[in-house]
Design a protein around this motif. Sequence first.
Motif, mmCIF file in Angstrom:
data_model
loop_
_atom_site.group_PDB
_atom_site.id
_atom_site.type_symbol
_atom_site.label_atom_id
_atom_site.label_comp_id
_atom_site.label_asym_id
_atom_site.label_seq_id
_atom_site.Cartn_x
_atom_site.Cartn_y
_atom_site.Cartn_z
ATOM 1 N N UNK A 3 46.405 56.886 31.073
ATOM 2 C CA UNK A 3 46.387 56.623 29.640
ATOM 3 C C UNK A 3 45.189 55.748 29.316
ATOM 4 N N UNK A 4 44.697 55.809 28.065
ATOM 5 C CA UNK A 4 43.567 54.950 27.715
ATOM 6 C C UNK A 4 43.953 53.490 27.927
ATOM 7 N N UNK A 5 42.966 52.704 28.280
ATOM 8 C CA UNK A 5 43.244 51.314 28.592
ATOM 9 C C UNK A 5 43.354 50.504 27.311
ATOM 10 N N UNK A 65 30.421 45.176 41.788
ATOM 11 C CA UNK A 65 29.665 46.430 41.856
ATOM 12 C C UNK A 65 29.749 47.239 40.578
ATOM 13 N N UNK A 66 30.611 46.814 39.656
ATOM 14 C CA UNK A 66 30.748 47.558 38.415
ATOM 15 C C UNK A 66 31.733 48.701 38.493
ATOM 16 N N UNK A 67 32.427 48.834 39.628
ATOM 17 C CA UNK A 67 33.368 49.947 39.780
ATOM 18 C C UNK A 67 34.717 49.666 39.105
ATOM 19 N N UNK A 68 35.071 48.408 38.947
ATOM 20 C CA UNK A 68 36.398 48.077 38.412
ATOM 21 C C UNK A 68 36.469 48.384 36.917
ATOM 22 N N UNK A 69 37.570 48.970 36.499
ATOM 23 C CA UNK A 69 37.785 49.290 35.093
ATOM 24 C C UNK A 69 38.892 48.442 34.476
ATOM 25 N N UNK A 70 39.816 47.982 35.337
ATOM 26 C CA UNK A 70 40.905 47.136 34.868
ATOM 27 C C UNK A 70 41.427 46.382 36.076
ATOM 28 N N UNK A 71 41.846 45.156 35.863
ATOM 29 C CA UNK A 71 42.426 44.373 36.957
ATOM 30 C C UNK A 71 43.865 44.044 36.602
ATOM 31 N N UNK A 72 44.768 44.285 37.533
ATOM 32 C CA UNK A 72 46.169 43.910 37.381
ATOM 33 C C UNK A 72 46.413 42.687 38.253
ATOM 34 N N UNK A 73 46.835 41.591 37.652
ATOM 35 C CA UNK A 73 46.979 40.355 38.428
ATOM 36 C C UNK A 73 48.243 39.613 38.034
ATOM 37 N N UNK A 82 40.989 31.762 40.375
ATOM 38 C CA UNK A 82 40.477 31.769 38.993
ATOM 39 C C UNK A 82 39.089 32.410 38.895
ATOM 40 N N UNK A 83 38.331 32.349 40.003
ATOM 41 C CA UNK A 83 36.976 32.943 39.986
ATOM 42 C C UNK A 83 37.023 34.453 39.749
ATOM 43 N N UNK A 84 38.138 35.090 40.158
ATOM 44 C CA UNK A 84 38.264 36.529 39.919
ATOM 45 C C UNK A 84 38.367 36.809 38.427
ATOM 46 N N UNK A 85 39.115 35.958 37.747
ATOM 47 C CA UNK A 85 39.302 36.175 36.311
ATOM 48 C C UNK A 85 38.008 35.882 35.559
ATOM 49 N N UNK A 86 37.293 34.864 36.033
ATOM 50 C CA UNK A 86 35.998 34.561 35.430
ATOM 51 C C UNK A 86 35.045 35.742 35.602
ATOM 52 N N UNK A 87 35.030 36.278 36.818
ATOM 53 C CA UNK A 87 34.152 37.420 37.107
ATOM 54 C C UNK A 87 34.528 38.623 36.240
ATOM 55 N N UNK A 88 35.827 38.855 36.107
ATOM 56 C CA UNK A 88 36.278 39.964 35.253
ATOM 57 C C UNK A 88 35.800 39.754 33.823
ATOM 58 N N UNK A 119 39.743 51.348 39.742
ATOM 59 C CA UNK A 119 38.293 51.544 39.837
ATOM 60 C C UNK A 119 37.903 52.984 39.516
ATOM 61 N N UNK A 120 36.664 53.107 39.114
ATOM 62 C CA UNK A 120 36.076 54.424 38.890
ATOM 63 C C UNK A 120 35.296 54.793 40.149
ATOM 64 N N UNK A 121 35.506 55.996 40.648
ATOM 65 C CA UNK A 121 34.762 56.439 41.820
ATOM 66 C C UNK A 121 33.299 56.617 41.471
ATOM 67 N N UNK A 122 32.446 56.276 42.422
ATOM 68 C CA UNK A 122 31.038 56.609 42.280
ATOM 69 C C UNK A 122 30.756 57.640 43.352
#
Lengths: 292, 292
Positions: A3-5, A65-73, A82-88, A119-122
């Motif tokens: 489904x659309x994000x 790498x730009x592959x992530x489209x959404x993070x579930x945490x 917290x650095x993961x959320x900052x990076x997101x 993630x989106x496949x490259x």
Amino acid sequence: MSPPLSTGPDAGSPTGRPSDGAGSPFTRRTPRIVAAARLRRRRERDATGRFLAEGPQAVREALSSGAAREVFATAEVGRRHPELLTLAGQQQVPVSAVTDDAVAALAETVAPQGVVALCRRVDWRLAELVAAPLRLVAVLAEIRDPGNAGTVLRTADAAGADAVVFAGAAVDPYNGKCVRASAGSLFHLPVARADSAAAVAGLRAAGLRILAATGGGEADLDELLDAGGLTTPTAWLFGSEAHGLPADLLDTADARVRVPIHGRAESLNLGAAAAVCLYASARALRQREQLG
Amino acid sequence: MSPPLSTGPDAGSPTGRPSDGAGSPFTRRTPRIVAAARLRRRRERDATGRFLAEGPQAVREALSSGAAREVFATAEVGRRHPELLTLAGQQQVPVSAVTDDAVAALAETVAPQGVVALCRRVDWRLAELVAAPLRLVAVLAEIRDPGNAGTVLRTADAAGADAVVFAGAAVDPYNGKCVRASAGSLFHLPVARADSAAAVAGLRAAGLRILAATGGGEADLDELLDAGGLTTPTAWLFGSEAHGLPADLLDTADARVRVPIHGRAESLNLGAAAAVCLYASARALRQREQLG
């Protein structure tokens, strides 16, 4: 198919805080989680071009790498990483708050550490891959074990390989266990899937020497090194631990190379053999460059 | 702790045929199988000095090395691997016919392939081990993962190491998963268990240079090779993938060595790093010998 994000109020904000204002965290029954969990199956990954990466290290690399489209945490991840959320936030990737239960539905490990990236496949095509200058490539031919394939991908990255090709009926590189064993390397270098014969032909046309790593090889790796045989651009073919390389690939290689067995072991396991071969190439290529 | 080995009418005969005349094959309820199955626990192995090796390859190596005391085999094994029974006969090791069910009780894998050997441990003491000339030794310090430990043992054997030391709180080398991952190498070269500090002191006193393999090492493996730093007898210390080497062992080493990471991987896995280090040493030592 996914489904659309939809993003929560905080998702995608510069702080990247998990959305906790919009209501309850997603559970395993939330349609978005149900849809994402289907990506544990190859058919769904192939149909959608998406896959899952779990655990803090893989999610970090997926974001970088730009592959992530959404993070579930989970909320816990917000406190511990917290650095993961900052990076997101920096990457404008939405973060959705989820329950432990939702993470368990998405993850394949017993202790998934509370965070999964969609993630989106490259997908690199072989033609794109060989268009760039290549010095060192690993070809995983018919390797069906995802742990072995991911390990060799990680080692190829560490040895400075330019690309990795999953050839023939090799495991899907986006298989969860392969992603985990690669320890982030899936996100670091070009990965292509190709027919085995086409991969060999394409890499050879690109100027690489094709070396098949095989216990029964007529060339000893040490003797090859002594003779300067690893100083030119090389593609290594690795086969499965159980079945080795298929006969047609062995025939098509420029040389069949064995890692010497000095003791009484019958063979090396795949990960060890690939490490010795790839690092022998890396060293020889770098020595050549320093001399040249 | 195991009951004395009674042999069936054919067991231990030159043909080594499984005993099928004396009655029914052993089942999982036969006292001898019940006793042997307890060896899956470390406490029982330590108390009895015995352990189990499963699958045709391990059983073959156990027989060849003289470690096997009894072989439990299904009738199917007699048809598929008659050479195992011949070997058992040559070594005067009794073969007991067992049901699939009994093999399942002894084995740890899902597909144990119908054959398990009950073996006697050969515990080398450090003092015995260092009494022989040593050129290359692998020390597994605090490595608790049996699969990783067995893999490094296999690689050390292949690289021609003279011995392997399981140091400190490392996994029991006779753990079933470690035995399987070693692919027979447990039976090929001396394996000792020792306190970590005692192992380092003993190996150093025997004239070996102590190199700690660690991602944060100040010495680059390639630079060490260029400087001729691997041409003298060497003991490599390897730590666990999760925790690395303990600080006191890092401090006591003569050098801390990193495998160079040319790409973007954070690290190599333990099996790959050990393979690169051990094969670098093997090559340098052999080149030195050929020159000398």
